[in-house]
Scaffold this active site. Structure first.
Site, PDB file in Angstrom:
ATOM      1  N   GLU A 157       0.851  -1.188   0.000  1.00  0.00           N
ATOM      2  CA  GLU A 157       0.000   0.000   0.000  1.00  0.00           C
ATOM      3  C   GLU A 157       0.892   1.245   0.000  1.00  0.00           C
ATOM      4  O   GLU A 157       1.757   1.393   0.850  1.00  0.00           O
ATOM      5  CB  GLU A 157      -0.898   0.006   1.236  1.00  0.00           C
ATOM      6  CG  GLU A 157      -1.769   1.244   1.386  1.00  0.00           C
ATOM      7  CD  GLU A 157      -2.539   1.253   2.694  1.00  0.00           C
ATOM      8  OE1 GLU A 157      -3.459   2.091   2.817  1.00  0.00           O
ATOM      9  OE2 GLU A 157      -2.221   0.442   3.586  1.00  0.00           O
ATOM     10  N   GLU A 240      -8.810   9.158   6.670  1.00  0.00           N
ATOM     11  CA  GLU A 240      -8.771   8.244   7.790  1.00  0.00           C
ATOM     12  C   GLU A 240      -9.043   9.057   9.058  1.00  0.00           C
ATOM     13  O   GLU A 240      -8.149   9.708   9.585  1.00  0.00           O
ATOM     14  CB  GLU A 240      -7.420   7.542   7.894  1.00  0.00           C
ATOM     15  CG  GLU A 240      -7.169   6.529   6.805  1.00  0.00           C
ATOM     16  CD  GLU A 240      -5.879   5.769   7.019  1.00  0.00           C
ATOM     17  OE1 GLU A 240      -5.812   4.591   6.604  1.00  0.00           O
ATOM     18  OE2 GLU A 240      -4.915   6.341   7.591  1.00  0.00           O
TER      19      GLU A 240
END
Length: 379
Positions: A157, A240
């Site tokens: 990622e 997030e």
């Protein structure tokens, strides 16, 4: 004047025909309009499609508190974000918009997954809106895997932190800094027990930006965290949040993946492999000032489009003006960007630009150069 008379049966027939026509028109408008726009999603993993090509997902997985996102024509906003989680752990969620595949949910018409060695460029544009009464990051995620998988977690990622608010930090530890896509980033590397994570953190908030995703992919390959025979599976932009988050928004998002180059992972000059390059840096120096004439040569067999040459000016040096390229910022880690009317360096070809600068102390030349993130030899 005589009155016109209408038979009730005739009126009923006309009314029925009119209702049928209106129903057909409504169905047509429903089918052609962006029906998913302005749709609010509160389901944990609920999603919807915007622009007929991107998926907006709620993606709440770290808390049982309610979270809702509202999809718009061009992005989404978080309309409800209850609860909080400790800032030394994982965030509450990752509401986002994406191109590609996420746990078998693939965006319509996507070119992903695509082999890295077959991608010539992946231009993207993003615009964020931020809030102050929350703890969060604005995270742009790029997912890579050795296989063209469309389900589950990928191997690597890449996270680009456009902004961070509160006492949070990326996974792992900081391993240095890097100039990628014309900007300087903190670089963090680590793993979460499931996948490797390479994070690029902006020193200050970025509200909007257009860039090539492949600059970050190639930097990741260069660091040994992916291979040119791997696959790019998903490109995502969102947030997030750890605490609150209502009001955060992706105002607009675009992502294109240009393929059609060599799909052979062993081809060292495939579009997904940065071309070898050479830089000639010729200077004319006088007390307190200098000019630099720079020639960038593409030694590969594929053209370099949207060329950008990154290098760091020694301390005390500053750019006054430039020609045949823009050079920004004026000091420190700078990037020379090719002009809009001549953005390509042909295979085996070169581009020359120059600039005038000032300096203090002793004069020195830059040590290293990177063409679109790839190190060049110096002539």
């Amino acid at each position: 004047m005589p009155r016109l008379r209408h038979h009730p049966r005739t009126l009923r027939a006309v009314s029925a025909a009119l209702l049928t026509a209106l129903a057909a028109l409504a169905a047509m408008l429903t089918a052609t309009a962006p029906a998913q726009a302005d749709t609010t999603i509160c389901e944990e993993f609920g999603s919807t499609v915007i622009q007929g090509r991107y998926v907006v997902q709620n993606n709440r997985w770290g808390t049982g508190a309610t979270q809702c996102v509202t999809a718009t024509d061009s992005g989404f906003r978080i309309t409800q974000a209850d609860g909080s989680v400790p800032t030394n752990g994982a965030p509450k969620s990752y509401p986002s918009v994406f191109n590609g595949c996420h746990y078998t949910n693939c965006s319509p018409g996507t070119a992903l997954p695509a082999r890295i060695s077959g991608i010539s460029s992946a231009p993207s544009s993003i615009s964020y809106s931020y809030v102050n009464n929350a703890v969060y990051n604005a995270s742009y995620d790029i997912w890579l895997d050795p296989t063209p998988r469309t389900d589950g977690v990928n191997r690597t990622e890449i996270m680009i932190w456009f902004n961070r608010v509160g006492p949070i930090q990326p996974i792992g530890s900081q391993v240095g800094t890097a100039n990628v896509a014309g900007r300087t980033w903190e670089v963090w590397s680590g793993g979460n027990g499931t996948n490797d994570v390479l994070s690029f953190v902006a020193p200050s908030a970025i509200g909007s930006w257009s860039f090539d995703v492949m600059d970050f992919v190639r930097e990741t390959v260069a660091r040994g965290m992916a291979g040119n025979d791997w696959y790019l599976t998903s490109i995502q932009a969102g947030f997030e949040p750890w605490q609150n988050g209502a009001g955060l928004a992706v105002n607009s998002f675009s992502s294109t993946v240009n393929t059609g180059g060599s799909q052979n992972p062993g081809d060292p000059n495939g579009p997904g492999t940065p071309a070898a390059c050479t830089v000639s840096y010729a200077t004319n120096v006088w007390p307190g000032g200098f000019t630099a004439n720079v020639t960038v040569t593409n030694n590969g067999s594929a053209p370099v489009d949207g060329w950008r040459l990154g290098f760091t000016l020694p301390p005390g040096q500053s750019v006054v003006h430039a020609w045949n390229a823009s050079v920004t910022p004026s000091s420190g880690a700078v990037t020379a960007t090719g002009p809009a009317d001549n953005p390509r360096i042909a295979a085996g070809g070169s581009q020359t630009f120059g600039f005038q600068g000032t300096y203090s102390g002793s004069f020195a030349q830059p040590d290293t150069f990177q063409l679109n993130g790839t190190s060049c030899r110096t002539a």
